[in-house]
Every structure is written in C-alpha cells, then in structure tokens.
Design a protein around this motif. Structure first.
Motif, mmCIF file in Angstrom:
data_model
loop_
_atom_site.group_PDB
_atom_site.id
_atom_site.type_symbol
_atom_site.label_atom_id
_atom_site.label_comp_id
_atom_site.label_asym_id
_atom_site.label_seq_id
_atom_site.Cartn_x
_atom_site.Cartn_y
_atom_site.Cartn_z
ATOM 1 N N UNK A 1 0.690 -1.324 -0.007
ATOM 2 C CA UNK A 1 0.062 -0.088 0.005
ATOM 3 C C UNK A 1 0.850 1.162 -0.015
ATOM 4 N N UNK A 2 2.305 1.119 0.135
ATOM 5 C CA UNK A 2 2.971 2.440 0.197
ATOM 6 C C UNK A 2 2.979 3.232 1.337
ATOM 7 N N UNK A 3 2.390 2.841 2.481
ATOM 8 C CA UNK A 3 2.171 3.325 3.723
ATOM 9 C C UNK A 3 2.404 2.402 4.969
ATOM 10 N N UNK A 4 2.954 2.750 5.950
ATOM 11 C CA UNK A 4 2.943 1.890 7.134
ATOM 12 C C UNK A 4 1.529 1.838 7.756
ATOM 13 N N UNK A 5 1.343 0.807 8.513
ATOM 14 C CA UNK A 5 0.047 0.732 9.002
ATOM 15 C C UNK A 5 -0.577 2.167 9.733
ATOM 16 N N UNK A 6 0.600 2.635 10.564
ATOM 17 C CA UNK A 6 0.057 3.665 11.429
ATOM 18 C C UNK A 6 0.184 4.824 10.496
ATOM 19 N N UNK A 7 0.592 5.253 9.473
ATOM 20 C CA UNK A 7 0.619 6.375 8.592
ATOM 21 C C UNK A 7 -0.919 6.079 8.121
ATOM 22 N N UNK A 8 -1.125 4.799 7.447
ATOM 23 C CA UNK A 8 -2.514 4.812 6.788
ATOM 24 C C UNK A 8 -3.729 4.736 7.840
ATOM 25 N N UNK A 9 -3.458 4.526 9.007
ATOM 26 C CA UNK A 9 -4.581 4.865 10.048
ATOM 27 C C UNK A 9 -4.780 6.214 10.281
ATOM 28 N N UNK A 10 -3.661 7.092 10.248
ATOM 29 C CA UNK A 10 -3.797 8.567 10.461
ATOM 30 C C UNK A 10 -4.139 9.263 9.325
ATOM 31 N N UNK A 11 -3.908 8.791 8.028
ATOM 32 C CA UNK A 11 -4.201 9.636 6.850
ATOM 33 C C UNK A 11 -4.204 8.608 5.451
#
Length: 296
Positions: free
Chosen positions: A105-115
């Motif tokens: 997905x190109x994002x970390x799970x934490x970053x995806x959760x935020x935005x």
C-alpha cells in the motif's frame, strides 16, 4: 454449446459458496483441505480449479482478503492495536505485517490509520475485486439509467495505446504523474474514455484515455510528455451508475449499447462511451463509476 455451458451455473454457485466461506472465516483455518471441502471438490484438484476460476491462487486470495480487512480496520477508526490487527491478518509479528502492508500500500499501518491514501489502496486490491467479478452476476435494469445534460469538462489526457495487458503500468504512471502535479481525486475528477473494445481481436488496437478534470486555475504541469490537454464535450448522456466492483465496466457498457439504447429510441452522439470514477462517502467501501453514453 448449451450442453457445455449449462453445468457452469452450479459450478459457479459452489465457487461463490467458497468465497462466502472465506469472507466469514478470515480469522480461521483456510487451508486447501478445509476450503475445498466447502465446495465439495477434491483437494488434489481444487487449487488448480480455484486459480483457473479466479485468476489467483487460494493462498494469494486469502492473503489479499485478510490484508484488505486489516486496512479497513485501520481506516475505520477501530481501537484495536496494530499488533492485534496484524495477528487477525495472519501475520506472526507486527514487523512482518508492517513490511507487507508498506510493500502493498505504500504506507506504514500507522500512517495509513492517520491519513489513508486511497488510490494505492484501490490499485493493491484490484486483483481481489477482479477475481470476485469473474463469477458475480451483474444485472442492470432500465430504471437505473438516467438522462442528463452534462457540462463540458476540461481534462488532462494520459493515453494508453496497445496491449491491454500493459494497462496497469500506464495506470501507475498516470497516478504518479497526477500526484506530482498535485491533482487530487478529491478535487479533480477521474475519467476513462474508451476508443476501442475491451478485448479487440488485435491487442495492439486497444485504445483508452485516462483523464483528470482540471479546474479553471489548474495548469498543465510538465514532467510527462504523454500528457496533453483536451475536453470531454458536454451534451445529453445516458448515465448508468456502477457500485461495488468497478474493475470491469464492460457488462454495464454492453447493457447500455445492446439493451438500453435500442429500446430507448435514442441515437448515439459521435463521442465514445466514457466513465467518471469517484470515491463513495466511505472510501474504504471502494469506488463507484458513472458510465456515460453520449446522445444526440
């Protein structure tokens, strides 16, 4: 021919039962023996049958389904920790889950959760949606078609010409260019224009345009020589909305051309059929698409 195709209905019903079982048991044991027994197929042949039907191996399908559920949990505001979500997705450690999540997905799970960045999300799970659409019947009715007077749309056009097998690479280049140009799908609509059949006799004849709508103050940025300015003309259109799986819009297009148009008494205008894609109110539910058939 009828004698050969008739058995497909019960066969597909058994395969739909398999997908339903997977959906309801993503936390459970979904090994080959367990899943093949749901469809009452021999486990020795089931893995080949599954891949032939869906274009994905059973392992890959389950992996994508679990990752999709995990991403929805992250984006949906659930209070579960990343570790708990990783375990539910079948990963032994949060680090393994984070690596797989970022790779897909190109994002970390934490970053995806935020935005959440939904465009890579849709691309990552396109194979899953395509697999499901292979046996899911879609039926359209005349009351789903509306007539609209559509305003012209100024667009930046990213052309794809040639083998549709290479379309995904063009889509990725288009997405990368649009991001670099600052043209968000939240503010600038996405269009597809089809200049050929989905599967022409010669793959080299396949032609479609990926377009992004431009606002009056948007400039066409440099950096991609394939991009050019253009316009989708305004006028009367028959519009059919497709929700859920919008990976394959061919059934909707065929319905407009083959069924709705002859019965409507309308005549087509000299512009190809096209669609506008957009996110649903809850982006994790995916996208919808309005299919436009230009009319005189």
């Amino acid at each position: 021919m009828k004698m050969m195709t008739a058995p497909l209905d019960p066969y597909h019903a058994r395969m739909r039962r398999v997908l339903d079982h997977i959906d309801r048991h993503l936390d459970g044991d979904l090994d080959l023996e367990t899943v093949s027994s749901v469809a009452a197929f021999s486990k020795f042949h089931f893995h080949r049958q599954f891949k032939a039907t869906f274009g994905l191996s059973l392992h890959r399908y389950v992996q994508l389904a679990r990752m999709q559920r995990a991403s929805k949990s992250l984006a949906g505001g659930e209070e579960a920790s990343v570790t708990a979500i990783a375990m539910d997705a079948g990963y032994e450690t949060p680090d393994a889950f984070a690596r797989a999540f970022r790779q897909r997905l190109g994002q970390s799970p934490s970053d995806f959760r935020k935005s959440p960045d939904w465009e890579p999300w849709l691309a990552a799970f396109r194979p899953l949606n395509a697999a499901r659409s292979r046996i899911m019947q879609t039926i359209f009715t005349p009351d789903q078609v509306t007539l609209r007077d559509v305003a012209p749309a100024r667009v930046a056009i990213f052309e794809h010409r040639g083998d549709p097998a290479t379309l995904d690479a063009t889509i990725q280049r288009f997405i990368a260019w649009r991001k670099a140009a600052g043209l968000s799908p939240r503010t600038n609509p996405t269009f597809n224009i089809w200049h050929s059949e989905r599967r022409p006799a010669d793959p080299a004849d396949y032609a479609m345009d990926l377009c992004v709508g431009l606002r009056p103050d948007d400039a066409l940025h440099a950096g991609e020589e394939a991009v050019k300015l253009g316009e989708i003309p305004g006028g009367r259109c028959a519009v059919l909305r497709v929700t859920g799986d919008t990976h394959n819009l061919e059934p909707a297009a065929l319905y407009l051309y083959r069924d709705w148009l002859p019965a409507s008494g309308e005549e087509m205008r000299d512009f190809p059929i096209y669609c506008q894609r957009f996110f649903l109110d809850q982006p994790e539910r995916g996208t919808a698409a309005d299919l436009f058939l230009p009319l005189k």
